[in-house]
Scaffold this active site. Structure first.
Site, PDB file in Angstrom:
ATOM      1  N   GLY B  45       0.813  -1.220   0.000  1.00  0.00           N
ATOM      2  CA  GLY B  45       0.000   0.000   0.000  1.00  0.00           C
ATOM      3  C   GLY B  45       0.841   1.263   0.000  1.00  0.00           C
ATOM      4  N   SER B 284      12.907 -15.673  13.415  1.00  0.00           N
ATOM      5  CA  SER B 284      13.232 -15.681  11.989  1.00  0.00           C
ATOM      6  C   SER B 284      13.738 -17.032  11.536  1.00  0.00           C
ATOM      7  CB  SER B 284      14.299 -14.639  11.684  1.00  0.00           C
ATOM      8  OG  SER B 284      14.783 -14.861  10.382  1.00  0.00           O
ATOM      9  N   ARG B 330       9.327 -24.654   4.461  1.00  0.00           N
ATOM     10  CA  ARG B 330       8.543 -24.417   5.668  1.00  0.00           C
ATOM     11  C   ARG B 330       7.513 -25.487   5.957  1.00  0.00           C
ATOM     12  NH1 ARG B 330       7.629 -17.886   5.174  1.00  0.00           N
ATOM     13  NH2 ARG B 330       9.723 -17.383   5.869  1.00  0.00           N
TER      14      ARG B 330
END
Lengths: 259, 637, 231
Positions: B45, B284, B330
């Site tokens: 945005g 992380s 992941r």
């Protein structure tokens, strides 16, 4: 554990506020401070009372939404920690905790513990950027930046814009916040062409927002969740001195590239 | 519903080039006549608003935060990919494209992904020019690291705060155009509906979160950059306020919602501590570069981890996936951790955790090196758990992190409502069924800086500027709808709080539509969700009023949408009779427990079309044509 | 119009530096007291001989004082307006020294002292009898017997107490002011930071010891009056 909370309640920006007392039981020491506030709010609502409004979002210490002055210290007793990362291990059974909003004329209370920190945005809008149009950037590795400069720039850029520095400062000064941005951009070569104009405009905006002046007491660094150092204030002063000595551009004019 | 991807024809490498060569332009004099609404000020945005403002459009940027800088992009830790090949390790645009397509388990659109890989390098240039302090080596040049699932070092990073630095870069670019007047920024304002007039999106309805005032804004195009819907699980790594409302209301006005069941579970989060937990914290993934994942070989081994000798540890990722080891993708890492915990080998409270151990890398590289790489993460871990990871191995467990599904968009990032665009995590476009590490930041910025400024014009040249007026019946109707729904929520006056409903909803979605799904569980969940939703509509209690700062009211509107989304997610998961990426159907696995894709029947995007309240939505299909890559079974063995 | 907050601080630092240099120079002059009447009285004579130059220095100092004061007033006002509503729970200042938070108070007290000090020793309004103290140099020139004036002035325990208390305020003020000035002038860097942070307290202490040594020496009888003039 059991806690006695003294919480600032204020129904709106112009309403008169007061401290409200609440007893809260069964608080887990593993909870974060905001989870404890959630628990309080669940209890208040079950009793038909309006929950305490407070700002919170990421809850991992990076968005800068959460505020609160806890027992006289912004973000509470842990160093380098935001309220959302403060855990109830920091307190003990039977403790009394005072919870108040960040106080400054430039941060008017919106409701309860929520304050309006738009002044910070306006300081950044005054010059906290490097003017570069999308697409006009040169190849990234064209300009090497000494690692130490890049590291210093990062240290300053780590500011999360929470406002704790203002809240703790006896003068409600935003100098640490301002200096972090000025120092960040003064340590990268890309920021060079605008550095003098930038610092003048941003300083002028800080004044216009009614923040106080810096008296170098050093408290801001102590409560800063990112522990932004006083050296950045030093950099700000030097940049400002250079700018008022050598720069002839008009500080208040904005030449952002629209259209 | 016709789903036309509008991807340019021609060779993959030339699609974006030929698109730009042939595209229409809006003249500078005309640009200022167009009003553009951008909802959300995260990476997508803020980048879009800044760039469109620079180009000369009249931009209105909305955020529900107090400042544009608070958007949840700020919390991304690890890094951002680009195919610069600075490390000379064989990277290229094609390889980044291929890794992204393969990482997404061949469920993304080739043309979009290739474009993403193509513009990735410009993003790095742009960010460096904005002053983003990326990590550098002693020669002063940019340095990279390898990130989950990649065999090249292509990830640019700024300590463990890359998302923060990139967002602050985009925020500064936005601030510049706000100061110049090109963009008007409206804070603490939540979008509650889109206005569709004569088939085109012409504006939005918002609620001013301070005054409670419901307002309408008209424009020539609307860009939704409102992030993902991971908070449907209640506990996730998303920020507390992240929600699906903007995308959902658009869905209910006719925008197709694609692949809602594709949700990404992140393997390295801090395990749950207890009942009042409000969110999960991500560690992380870069930690897996130097940390080794293990559990004790014997169930119920309660010894202190340092007392467990190597021979009695199961380094299960290294054992099962020798070539990727601890860097396995992941979904694979997450599921392996879940399997270990399901087998009773989990560690920590409740047995829901596995160790991530830095002992060996500290011995090899020295404590200082590890500290220079991860110290802020280690400190964060210690603050939350009270344990020091330099001395005790970290405990990690998977948590919901990212949602690949979202509003369906074509090559122009336009939804099925003309004039309504969707960027960043809120759309479905680039990550297929699973997202590669360090690609979310890349996509958000690619969409905002480099894609939308070109593609938006293709729509604008077809519409007359300033045609929409907020006093038209469409606007008045939408305004009344929003007012009515706010009043309805406040008038329930039952007994339970919003959070209690949200927690309950999240638990069922996590249990039945989380890391592993099966048909009976999903059917059960659909029923449960329906009955919970009924209770929500009759037993919710919100204190305070609509004309005030009212956090509970905000949450209630969002949770109401989550109920409906949860239902759609389960339906999508149920109808996707295959396992792919983040979507693992227990019925569809190989003999050794790996995901089994069904390219014959499911090599397509499922785009759901709203039919009205309490009506079953229609499942539309966009077939995925792979012209360049060959569908391969992912193997990380 | 007053300059910006940061600009005001720069001027505060610059004028503070000027005053600090005066304080050091004045101390160096005063310490000649320990050299005996000839030394300090000759020094006083030399100062007088500067003539117009002395007045330039005096006016400069006066301007620095005036600017320092008016900036202090405007900054203090700005700072107090910046937080109209305070905290219910007393703010727990994590680092700042008491001195750093009360610069305005110590500043005003020092001003009051300076006024008294001028009235006492410079203009001798409080003790007109000092005007009668004369001294004759070996070359025959005549001047004011500063030495005896100091002895007389500091023979009164009340006045000694006053001077010492004033020096405590000056110590407090300078202990923060010097390091703060270096920071405001942008002279600190991570390498010299620790050293410069020490500069304030160390310099303040040197000045304190130096100034306090004179009245204490007189009061405790370490330095005896010597009759040198026939006054």
């Amino acid at each position: 554990m059991k806690l006695k909370l003294h919480v600032w309640r204020q129904s709106g920006p112009h309403a008169k506020g007061h401290i409200e007392e609440h007893l809260l039981d069964n608080v887990s020491p593993h909870s974060s401070f905001l989870e404890m506030m959630d628990q309080l709010n669940e209890e208040l609502q079950s009793k038909g009372k309006e929950p305490v409004a407070f700002d919170s979002d990421c809850r991992e210490g990076i968005c800068g939404s959460c505020s609160m002055v806890i027992n006289g210290r912004p973000h509470g007793p842990w160093k380098g920690t935001t309220t959302c990362q403060l855990h109830m291990r920091a307190f003990k059974d039977g403790d009394e905790i005072w919870i108040e909003p960040f106080r400054a004329k430039a941060f008017p209370v919106v409701k309860d513990l929520v304050v309006d920190r738009g002044a910070f945005d306006r300081i950044v809008q005054a010059g906290g950027y490097i003017t570069v149009r999308t697409g006009s950037a040169p190849e990234a590795n064209l300009t090497p930046i000494p690692k130490s400069d890049a590291d210093t720039a990062f240290d300053a850029a780590a500011c999360i814009g929470c406002g704790a520095c203002v809240a703790v400062c006896k003068n409600a000064s935003a100098t640490l916040f301002l200096s972090a941005k000025v120092s960040h951009l003064a340590h990268v070569p890309q920021g060079e062409p605008e550095r003098m104009k930038r610092v003048k405009s941003m300083v002028a905006q800080m004044d216009a927002e009614t923040f106080g002046a810096c008296t170098n007491t050093g408290d801001c660094t102590q409560v800063c969740p990112k522990e932004i150092g006083q050296n950045h204030i030093n950099t700000l002063n030097r940049e400002y001195l250079r700018a008022i000595s050598f720069d002839n551009s008009n500080a208040s004019a904005n030449t952002g590239s629209a259209g | 519903m016709k789903l036309d991807s509008k991807a340019p024809v021609g060779p993959l490498e030339e699609k974006w080039t030929s698109y730009k060569r042939d595209m229409k332009l809006v003249s500078p004099a005309n640009k200022r006549k167009y009003k553009i609404i951008v909802v959300g000020t995260g990476l997508a945005g803020a980048a879009a608003a800044a760039t469109l403002g620079e180009l000369g459009y009249q931009v209105f940027a909305f955020t529900f935060h107090d400042s544009a800088r608070r958007a949840h992009s700020i919390a991304a830790q690890g890094g951002i990919n680009a195919s610069k090949n600075y490390q000379n390790d064989g990277d290229s645009v094609y390889r980044l494209f291929y890794d992204t397509i393969k990482g997404g388990d061949f469920r993304a659109r080739e043309a979009n992904v290739y474009r993403l890989a193509e513009v990735s390098n410009s993003i790095i240039d742009q960010c460096v020019a904005q002053g983003v302090p990326f990590a550098r080596d002693y020669g002063g040049l940019l340095t990279n690291r390898s990130f989950g699932g990649a065999q090249v070092s292509r990830t640019f990073y700024a300590r463990g705060q890359t998302g923060q630095q990139l967002l602050l870069g985009a925020y500064s670019a936005l601030s510049k155009v706000v100061a110049s007047g090109a963009v008007k920024l409206i804070t603490r304002s939540e979008m509650l509906d889109v206005v569709v007039d004569e088939g085109h999106c012409k504006g939005i309805v918002t609620r001013n979160l301070v005054s409670g005032k419901i307002e309408t804004f008209a424009a020539d195009a609307v860009l939704l950059c409102t992030g993902g819907y991971g908070n449907v699980f209640y506990l996730s790594t998303n920020a507390k306020n992240s929600n699906v409302t903007a995308a959902w209301r658009a869905y209910k006005r006719g925008a197709a919602f694609a692949n809602p069941c594709y949700t990404q579970i992140h393997p390295t989060c801090i395990p749950v501590h207890g009942e009042y937990q409000s969110k999960l914290t991500l560690m992380s993934e870069s930690l897996r570069n130097d940390g080794r994942v293990w559990v004790p070989k014997t169930a119920g081994d309660k010894r202190n981890p340092s007392e467990i000798p190597d021979g009695e540890r199961d380094y299960f990722l290294e054992r099962k996936y020798p070539s990727f080891g601890n860097l396995a993708p992941r979904d694979i890492s997450s599921r392996s951790a879940k399997e270990a915990c399901d087998a009773g080998l989990g560690v920590g409270p409740g047995g829901l955790g596995v160790y991530l151990d830095f002992r060996d890398s500290m011995n090899r590289l020295g404590r200082d090196t590890i500290s220079s790489r991860y110290d802020n993460l280690f400190q964060m871990y210690e603050r939350i758990t009270g344990e020091n990871p330099y001395d005790v191995p970290m405990r990690i467990y998977p948590a919901v992190h990212y949602t690949m599904g979202g509003l369906w968009v074509d090559y122009n990032l336009e939804t099925t409502i003309p004039g309504l665009f969707c960027l960043g995590e809120a759309n479905f476009s680039d990550h297929g069924a699973n997202r590669l590490g360090a690609s979310a930041l890349m996509q958000g910025l690619a969409d905002g800086y480099f894609v939308i400024p070109n593609t938006l014009a293709q729509y604008l040249v077809k519409v007359k500027p300033g045609a929409a007026k907020t006093d038209s019946p469409a606007f008045k109707g939408a305004l009344e709808d929003v007012n009515a729904s706010v009043r309805r929520l406040l008038s329930i006056n039952g007994k339970r709080t919003v959070d209690s409903f949200h927690r309950e909803l999240g638990k069922i979605v996590w249990d039945k539509c989380g890391m592993a799904r099966n048909a009976s569980g999903l059917k059960f969940a659909i029923e449960q969700i329906a009955s919970m939703k009924e209770e929500f509509q009759s037993n919710l209690r919100i204190l305070g009023t609509a004309d005030d700062f009212n956090t509970s009211l905000e949450k209630a509107g969002r949770v109401a949408d989550f109920f409906e989304l949860a239902d759609l997610m389960c339906r999508d998961a149920l109808t996707r009779e295959e396992s792919c990426g983040g979507h693992f159907r227990e019925e569809h696995q190989t003999a050794d427990g790996e995901a089994k894709r069904d390219d014959e029947d499911f090599c397509h995007v499922a785009a759901w079309e709203y039919q009205g309240p309490d009506k079953t939505p229609v499942r539309n299909v966009e077939p995925l044509a792979f012209e360049t890559v060959h569908l391969a079974t992912r193997s990380y063995k | 119009m007053f300059p910006s907050a940061v600009g005001s601080k720069l001027l505060m630092a610059a004028t503070g530096l000027a005053i600090l240099l005066f304080v050091l120079g004045h101390l160096a002059g005063n310490l000649q007291f320990f050299g005996g009447p000839d030394v300090i009285n000759t020094y006083a004579l030399h100062l007088r001989d500067l003539g117009p130059l002395l007045w330039v220095a005096r006016l400069g100092l006066l301007a620095a004082f005036a600017l320092h004061l008016s900036l202090a007033v405007s900054l203090t006002r700005r700072n107090s307006l910046a937080r109209p509503e305070g905290y219910a729970f007393q703010t727990d200042f994590p680092q700042s020294s008491v001195a750093s938070r009360h610069m305005w108070l110590t500043g005003w007290l020092i001003l009051a002292f300076v006024v008294f000090h001028l009235a006492h020793f410079t203009f001798q309004w409080t003790h007109p009898e000092y005007r009668e103290l004369h001294w004759k140099a070996s070359d025959g020139r005549e001047g004011h017997d500063v030495y005896s004036m100091i002895i007389k002035g500091f023979s009164q325990p009340f006045l000694v107490g006053l001077y010492i208390v004033a020096q405590v305020f000056l110590w407090l003020h300078l202990s923060h002011a010097v390091s703060s000035m270096l920071q405001t002038l942008g002279l600190k860097n991570p390498r010299n930071e620790k050293l410069l942070d020490l500069a304030g307290p160390v310099l303040a202490t040197i000045i304190f010891v130096g100034y306090v040594s004179i009245p204490l020496a007189v009061l405790l009888g370490v330095v005896k009056p010597i009759v040198i003039s026939s006054g």
